[in-house]
Design a protein around this motif. Structure first.
Motif, PDB file in Angstrom:
ATOM      1  N   LEU B  20      16.576  41.704  30.001  1.00 18.07           N
ATOM      2  CA  LEU B  20      17.715  42.592  30.214  1.00 18.07           C
ATOM      3  C   LEU B  20      17.698  43.060  31.655  1.00 18.07           C
ATOM      4  N   GLY B  21      18.653  42.584  32.435  1.00 12.65           N
ATOM      5  CA  GLY B  21      18.702  42.952  33.846  1.00 12.65           C
ATOM      6  C   GLY B  21      18.141  41.835  34.696  1.00 12.65           C
ATOM      7  N   ILE B  53      19.429  35.997  29.355  1.00 10.99           N
ATOM      8  CA  ILE B  53      19.364  37.044  30.380  1.00 10.99           C
ATOM      9  C   ILE B  53      20.670  37.829  30.324  1.00 10.99           C
ATOM     10  N   ALA B  54      20.568  39.125  30.037  1.00 11.72           N
ATOM     11  CA  ALA B  54      21.777  39.946  29.991  1.00 11.72           C
ATOM     12  C   ALA B  54      22.038  40.562  31.361  1.00 11.72           C
ATOM     13  N   VAL B  55      23.244  40.334  31.880  1.00 10.81           N
ATOM     14  CA  VAL B  55      23.638  40.886  33.175  1.00 10.81           C
ATOM     15  C   VAL B  55      25.079  41.388  33.070  1.00 10.81           C
ATOM     16  N   ARG B  56      25.509  42.178  34.063  1.00 13.66           N
ATOM     17  CA  ARG B  56      26.880  42.659  34.027  1.00 13.66           C
ATOM     18  C   ARG B  56      27.845  41.658  34.641  1.00 13.66           C
ATOM     19  N   VAL B  86      12.326  42.001  27.415  1.00 16.33           N
ATOM     20  CA  VAL B  86      11.873  42.612  28.667  1.00 16.33           C
ATOM     21  C   VAL B  86      13.047  43.360  29.284  1.00 16.33           C
ATOM     22  N   GLU B  87      12.882  44.662  29.540  1.00 17.39           N
ATOM     23  CA  GLU B  87      13.992  45.458  30.079  1.00 17.39           C
ATOM     24  C   GLU B  87      13.685  45.942  31.488  1.00 17.39           C
ATOM     25  N   VAL B  88      14.536  45.539  32.437  1.00 15.06           N
ATOM     26  CA  VAL B  88      14.378  45.988  33.822  1.00 15.06           C
ATOM     27  C   VAL B  88      15.724  46.439  34.380  1.00 15.06           C
TER      28      VAL B  88
END
Lengths: 442, 442
Positions: B20-21, B53-56, B86-88
């Motif tokens: 995440l991020g 991968i989560a992104v905006r 994993v969160e960043v």
């Protein structure tokens, strides 16, 4: 508060602990287990009960309950009711046999035994794995400093390239005294002995055996490769002179006994180089300020960069702190029915021979002060492929000394250079050679 | 070698990781997971596969495989095939909801989110425990420095009494520049911004919010007590002047922004005091030499004594190193079907109010230089029970300044003293008050 903590823990069956050895560290472990019983129970989930202590002479131990003492360590480590074994005896035998018996009986083991782990850790790890139990040994290296767990776990997602540290308090005390007072080695050793920093037989410390065992353990963890004490190049500090210390000081350095573990390459293959020797390091380097009986270890990793760990490397209570941290960990694992990370030796790198290891050197030569001397000396270095960074002449005439600092060169090349220099008749004394570490990269 | 390592790992089903991020830290995590795939697989026992991968804004991320990118973080964290998250991203929402959803779906979580952990760690820990999964967050404090694991595990058999550290690189850079160049705060901040050490909106750093969140996390782990950011007394560095820095220097000190967590007592009960503020420390103190963007943390424990941890506190790769260390740990636990140590808040100590916290103070007062001034000033301290250690007068006449250093006194007593001093007409300027830490014990 402590009552409710104790109550919470007492709801479950205690884990029984056998303690092997009750010297300075062992008695601190026994005392802290009692004093902090409530806290330890709260952290583990069940109480930890000290159920037996193996010693050689029971009548010497008046500070622990007499009914716990036994001289039969073998019976103790295999006793049905024992869950966990803590070993703080030291040495190879009979400890190896005792720990193997304990592991084979399904007990998890916490050990502070650097000599045994460095000589035959593989056998112990194999026994732990075969029996599904834990083998922890944080206290074996750098006393109270959390170092093995960070290497083994925190940096498990990184590539460690170098571990460099001061891991022996006795030699660090002696070298610190030589630096601050100008004393020679023998005088500083006598002071260390008088103050209790050196043992009656200081061989293991001053000849670097203790540091070499620790270096083997650190290299094994850092590089996922089996490294034994026999793989470690070793030089002690007994040949370090007051003149070496003064010469280091003149070039802005201080002398330390360093344990250095590096990821290198040998014949194109990834390799590990592990060595223990006195070295000059710049006084601006963080390790230079580590005085007296303290320990400190620098770790360099590809992503993390430089890390340093600093603290007390020896002593009853600091070592007991590390032992108890491990004891809580193996006890938690026992409670949850799990097992911590075992030996990691998958990388199986080769050990680089010392002759191939590269570093810088400080060479001092007492020479006859006459024309052509410097040219001859310079050619001895050049012919062996060793490049000189600085040359300084001190004194004149019969008292002249040449002080050279080289660029990075292989150890074998420097050895050949020194051999060649020893053949020159104008060199009055072979002088001293010391490695130089921790300088900014060239 | 890497082939055989990969083969060994590939024998078992990979663990799938959602990221995440994908900013500075996230892209370093993604890259290192690829570059070190073989080694990570060997250490975990199975390969780790980056599965989403989560992104905006997906079109901004050209350095990662496009097919992994998604804007639907919620769907990603609950996806059936994902094992580890994993969160960043950072910040409180939507991250809290995402991580709770992940934990409730049985994923173990690795987070670098100090703000969230410090505000509402309890909720996340509870969700992890209820679902039998792990919540690790080594990267949330002091970047690459292994610190949380040593506190939580290595020192689990000891009693920690104090944690004191430099945990914010931006403020440390600014204060280091003020010290080395004599610059004022605004000038040093401008330099930090120009060099990328300070963000466009530097509030979280310079007002101490970032350090306070880290202090809350450290105090919670060290003292087995729930501590939130709101429990932390906080002062930033924007009021630190060039004169303060010069005054510190004149007394052999340097100014640092410190996070201090102490085990104390309040009303006879064991308590915890947690604070973040600028302080003068002796230049001989190991923390004084920690320059620029480095972090370092001192830990004092009853048995272990003093320990120090030093390294890079921020940056993509160092933070990624800590994230990957945690990722290997939670993956190993997943493979072995176990769980690491969860939240430990059994001690449940009260938070000591700042007014009761004791330390020393450096007070400088611009005074009219005339008879009786010192007597009046001294009585203001004495009447409030604050004992003076040293007084120094600088200058004369209209330019006179009194510099006082107190013995240890409660914060409230010093505040009353300053209030009283502000009423004296002969004091031309209230001057500055700064706490003094790390002096040898009285």
């Amino acid at each position: 508060m402590s009552a409710s903590v104790g109550d919470a823990g007492d709801k479950r069956k205690p884990l029984k602990v056998a303690l092997l050895g009750c010297g300075v560290v062992g008695s601190a472990v026994a005392r802290l287990m009692t004093e902090q019983a409530g806290e330890l129970a709260a952290r583990v989930g069940v109480p930890l009960e000290l159920a037996g202590i193996a010693v050689r002479r029971p009548n010497r131990h008046t500070d622990v309950p007499a009914e716990l003492l036994t001289t039969d360590a073998e019976a103790l480590v295999t006793r049905e009711d024992i869950d966990l074994v803590v070993e703080v005896i030291g040495g190879i035998e009979p400890v190896r046999s005792l720990l193997l018996a304990a592991l084979k009986s399904g007990k998890s083991v916490v050990s502070a035994n650097k000599a045994l782990l460095a000589e035959d850790g593989a056998t112990l790890h194999a026994a732990a794995a075969a029996n599904g139990v834990d083998l922890y040994y944080e206290a074996a290296v750098a006393g109270a400093i959390p170092l093995l767990r960070p290497l083994r776990e925190s940096l498990a997602g990184d590539r460690i390239t170098r571990v460099m540290g001061i891991v022996n308090g006795t030699t660090n005390f002696i070298l610190s005294r030589m630096t601050s007072t100008g004393a020679g080695f023998a005088e500083a050793l006598a002071e260390a002995t008088a103050l209790g920093y050196a043992e009656a037989d200081p061989t293991a410390d001053i000849d670097g055996f203790d540091a070499a065992a620790k270096a083997a353990i650190l290299a094994g963890l850092a590089f996922h490769t089996r490294v034994t004490a026999a793989d470690v190049y070793r030089e002690g500090i007994s040949a370090v002179t007051a003149a070496d210390v003064a010469s280091a000081s003149a070039m802005g350095c201080t002398v330390k006994l360093l344990a250095i573990c590096e990821r290198t390459s040998s014949d194109g293959e990834a390799a590990v180089a592990v060595r223990v020797h006195p070295a000059m390091i710049p006084t601006s380097h963080p390790l230079a300020g580590v005085g007296d009986a303290f320990n400190a270890v620098f770790v360099e990793a590809e992503a993390a960069g430089s890390l340093m760990f600093y603290g007390r490397g020896a002593g009853g209570e600091p070592t007991a702190s590390a032992v108890l941290g491990d004891l809580v960990a193996v006890a938690r694992n026992r409670v949850s029915g799990s097992r911590g990370a075992g030996e990691s030796a998958y990388a199986d790198l080769v050990i680089q021979p010392m002759g191939e290891v590269t570093t810088r050197y400080h060479v001092s030569l007492d020479v006859a002060d006459r024309p052509g001397v410097l040219a001859s000396v310079a050619s001895a270095f050049a012919d062996n492929g060793v490049s000189i960074q600085t040359v300084r002449q001190e004194g004149r005439g019969d008292a002249a000394t040449l002080v050279l600092v080289t660029h990075v060169a292989p150890d074998a090349a420097l050895a050949s250079t020194v051999q060649r220099l020893s053949e020159y008749e104008f060199i009055r004394r072979a002088g001293s050679v010391m490695r130089v570490e921790g300088m900014p990269s060239e």
